[in-house]
Design a protein around this motif. Structure first.
Motif, PDB file in Angstrom:
ATOM      1  N   LEU A  40      31.163 -30.261 -22.051  1.00 26.96           N
ATOM      2  CA  LEU A  40      30.807 -30.626 -23.420  1.00 26.96           C
ATOM      3  C   LEU A  40      31.044 -29.486 -24.396  1.00 26.96           C
ATOM      4  O   LEU A  40      31.551 -29.706 -25.511  1.00 26.96           O
ATOM      5  N   PHE A  41      30.727 -28.269 -24.001  1.00 22.14           N
ATOM      6  CA  PHE A  41      31.004 -27.120 -24.872  1.00 22.14           C
ATOM      7  C   PHE A  41      32.505 -27.013 -25.133  1.00 22.14           C
ATOM      8  O   PHE A  41      32.948 -26.792 -26.266  1.00 22.14           O
ATOM      9  N   GLY A  42      33.295 -27.143 -24.073  1.00 21.06           N
ATOM     10  CA  GLY A  42      34.740 -27.064 -24.224  1.00 21.06           C
ATOM     11  C   GLY A  42      35.290 -28.193 -25.070  1.00 21.06           C
ATOM     12  O   GLY A  42      36.152 -27.981 -25.942  1.00 21.06           O
ATOM     13  N   HIS A 112      39.404 -19.798 -14.641  1.00 17.68           N
ATOM     14  CA  HIS A 112      38.235 -19.903 -15.518  1.00 17.68           C
ATOM     15  C   HIS A 112      37.400 -18.627 -15.569  1.00 17.68           C
ATOM     16  O   HIS A 112      36.526 -18.492 -16.429  1.00 17.68           O
ATOM     17  N   THR A 113      37.670 -17.666 -14.679  1.00 19.86           N
ATOM     18  CA  THR A 113      36.988 -16.367 -14.756  1.00 19.86           C
ATOM     19  C   THR A 113      37.975 -15.246 -15.091  1.00 19.86           C
ATOM     20  O   THR A 113      37.717 -14.084 -14.789  1.00 19.86           O
ATOM     21  N   THR A 114      39.090 -15.593 -15.738  1.00 20.51           N
ATOM     22  CA  THR A 114      40.141 -14.612 -16.010  1.00 20.51           C
ATOM     23  C   THR A 114      40.371 -14.441 -17.502  1.00 20.51           C
ATOM     24  O   THR A 114      41.263 -15.056 -18.091  1.00 20.51           O
ATOM     25  N   PRO A 115      39.556 -13.611 -18.160  1.00 23.74           N
ATOM     26  CA  PRO A 115      39.761 -13.368 -19.593  1.00 23.74           C
ATOM     27  C   PRO A 115      41.072 -12.642 -19.838  1.00 23.74           C
ATOM     28  O   PRO A 115      41.565 -11.908 -18.986  1.00 23.74           O
ATOM     29  N   ILE A 117      43.889 -14.096 -20.189  1.00 26.67           N
ATOM     30  CA  ILE A 117      44.992 -14.979 -19.794  1.00 26.67           C
ATOM     31  C   ILE A 117      44.645 -16.434 -20.087  1.00 26.67           C
ATOM     32  O   ILE A 117      45.385 -17.132 -20.773  1.00 26.67           O
ATOM     33  N   ALA A 118      43.491 -16.891 -19.583  1.00 24.90           N
ATOM     34  CA  ALA A 118      43.138 -18.310 -19.683  1.00 24.90           C
ATOM     35  C   ALA A 118      43.130 -18.813 -21.119  1.00 24.90           C
ATOM     36  O   ALA A 118      43.582 -19.934 -21.399  1.00 24.90           O
ATOM     37  N   GLU A 119      42.644 -17.996 -22.052  1.00 27.42           N
ATOM     38  CA  GLU A 119      42.537 -18.453 -23.436  1.00 27.42           C
ATOM     39  C   GLU A 119      43.890 -18.613 -24.121  1.00 27.42           C
ATOM     40  O   GLU A 119      43.976 -19.190 -25.205  1.00 27.42           O
ATOM     41  N   HIS A 120      44.952 -18.126 -23.481  1.00 19.79           N
ATOM     42  CA  HIS A 120      46.295 -18.243 -24.055  1.00 19.79           C
ATOM     43  C   HIS A 120      47.132 -19.328 -23.378  1.00 19.79           C
ATOM     44  O   HIS A 120      48.305 -19.495 -23.701  1.00 19.79           O
ATOM     45  N   LYS A 121      46.496 -20.052 -22.464  1.00 20.95           N
ATOM     46  CA  LYS A 121      47.201 -21.125 -21.749  1.00 20.95           C
ATOM     47  C   LYS A 121      47.037 -22.455 -22.502  1.00 20.95           C
ATOM     48  O   LYS A 121      46.584 -22.498 -23.639  1.00 20.95           O
ATOM     49  N   GLU A 122      47.412 -23.555 -21.833  1.00 20.64           N
ATOM     50  CA  GLU A 122      47.314 -24.883 -22.434  1.00 20.64           C
ATOM     51  C   GLU A 122      45.867 -25.214 -22.814  1.00 20.64           C
ATOM     52  O   GLU A 122      44.922 -24.596 -22.329  1.00 20.64           O
ATOM     53  N   SER A 123      45.718 -26.201 -23.682  1.00 17.49           N
ATOM     54  CA  SER A 123      44.404 -26.525 -24.239  1.00 17.49           C
ATOM     55  C   SER A 123      43.345 -26.759 -23.174  1.00 17.49           C
ATOM     56  O   SER A 123      42.217 -26.250 -23.286  1.00 17.49           O
ATOM     57  N   GLU A 124      43.662 -27.534 -22.135  1.00 17.97           N
ATOM     58  CA  GLU A 124      42.664 -27.833 -21.109  1.00 17.97           C
ATOM     59  C   GLU A 124      42.189 -26.564 -20.411  1.00 17.97           C
ATOM     60  O   GLU A 124      41.001 -26.410 -20.104  1.00 17.97           O
ATOM     61  N   ALA A 126      42.341 -23.391 -21.686  1.00 16.84           N
ATOM     62  CA  ALA A 126      41.616 -22.570 -22.648  1.00 16.84           C
ATOM     63  C   ALA A 126      40.235 -23.139 -22.961  1.00 16.84           C
ATOM     64  O   ALA A 126      39.263 -22.387 -23.118  1.00 16.84           O
ATOM     65  N   LEU A 127      40.129 -24.463 -23.053  1.00 18.49           N
ATOM     66  CA  LEU A 127      38.845 -25.076 -23.393  1.00 18.49           C
ATOM     67  C   LEU A 127      37.848 -24.977 -22.251  1.00 18.49           C
ATOM     68  O   LEU A 127      36.647 -24.774 -22.483  1.00 18.49           O
ATOM     69  N   LEU A 128      38.319 -25.112 -21.019  1.00 19.81           N
ATOM     70  CA  LEU A 128      37.404 -24.912 -19.895  1.00 19.81           C
ATOM     71  C   LEU A 128      36.894 -23.473 -19.904  1.00 19.81           C
ATOM     72  O   LEU A 128      35.693 -23.221 -19.736  1.00 19.81           O
ATOM     73  N   PHE A 129      37.787 -22.544 -20.124  1.00 19.30           N
ATOM     74  CA  PHE A 129      37.410 -21.126 -20.176  1.00 19.30           C
ATOM     75  C   PHE A 129      36.378 -20.886 -21.271  1.00 19.30           C
ATOM     76  O   PHE A 129      35.395 -20.162 -21.069  1.00 19.30           O
ATOM     77  N   SER A 130      36.568 -21.493 -22.436  1.00 15.09           N
ATOM     78  CA  SER A 130      35.619 -21.302 -23.538  1.00 15.09           C
ATOM     79  C   SER A 130      34.269 -21.908 -23.205  1.00 15.09           C
ATOM     80  O   SER A 130      33.220 -21.340 -23.550  1.00 15.09           O
TER      81      SER A 130
END
Length: 212
Positions: A40-42, A112-115, A117-124, A126-130
């Motif tokens: 939900l946050f993502g 999902h635990t890799t800052p 890199i993850a935030e620069h990938k595809e939306s799904e 990056a959003l899971l990471f966020s």
């Protein structure tokens, strides 16, 4: 089963319900509430940013992202993130999901635990990471709407999450501490075993078999 929380529709397809059943069966209340909050946050972050993303893929990614911590899905020698990603891939392959979609889910969970890199990938991804960052460490807390945050927590309570999630991490990979080399989960091992020493990157270079 809730139909909507914080303006986000909870996916209710057969695939989504089956994924939820797997987490209910093999996880616990801590992982269930955490994984749904992460989704939900993502999803809210994606909606706010007007990003194009697949809600169902984000949902499955969130439900599976910590399954590698459970006895059912934990391997003896792989990072728990990879165990969860592999479990999600095997699950999705049963539903004739396109390979590209499966790869997105695998990447989202594995990273999902890799800052950085993850935030620069595809939306799904990056959003899971966020979503993970917000729920676990409070990343983006001040920027997230208060009313939506409270609605999410009401639907999926935190219930002493701060104190319980670190031991849950440790229980998930204490049998394979070497898999935390080079990633933030090494901090969890050291929290419980201060004497533990993983490999050192510089030592690996200086003591490699190369002669020069």
């Amino acid at each position: 089963m809730l139909q909507e929380v914080a303006g986000i529709k909870i996916p209710d397809s057969r695939l989504a319900k089956d994924a939820a059943d797997i987490l209910r069966e093999h996880g616990n209340g801590l992982l269930w509430n955490h994984s749904n909050r992460v989704f939900l946050f993502g999803a809210v972050n994606g909606k706010k940013a007007k990003q194009n993303y697949d809600l169902e893929l984000l949902y499955v990614s969130a439900l599976f992202h910590d399954l590698g911590l459970t006895k059912k899905y934990s391997s003896p020698d792989l990072r728990f993130e990879v165990d969860g990603a592999n479990a999600a891939r095997s699950f999705l392959q049963q539903y004739q999901i396109p390979d590209e979609s499966i790869r997105l889910v695998w990447d989202a969970i594995a990273l999902h635990t890799t800052p950085g890199i993850a935030e620069h990938k595809e939306s799904e991804v990056a959003l899971l990471f966020s979503g993970v960052g917000l729920d676990v460490m409070g990343d983006g807390f001040e920027q997230f709407p208060d009313d939506l945050r409270e609605a999410i927590i009401k639907a999926f309570p935190r219930n002493n999450f701060k104190k319980e999630i670190i031991p849950a991490f440790y229980e998930g990979f204490k049998h394979k501490p070497e898999t935390t080399f080079g990633n933030m989960k090494e901090d969890v091992i050291k929290h419980f075993r201060p004497e533990y020493k993983n490999k050192n990157f510089c030592h690996c270079i200086l003591h490699s078999p190369w002669s020069e």
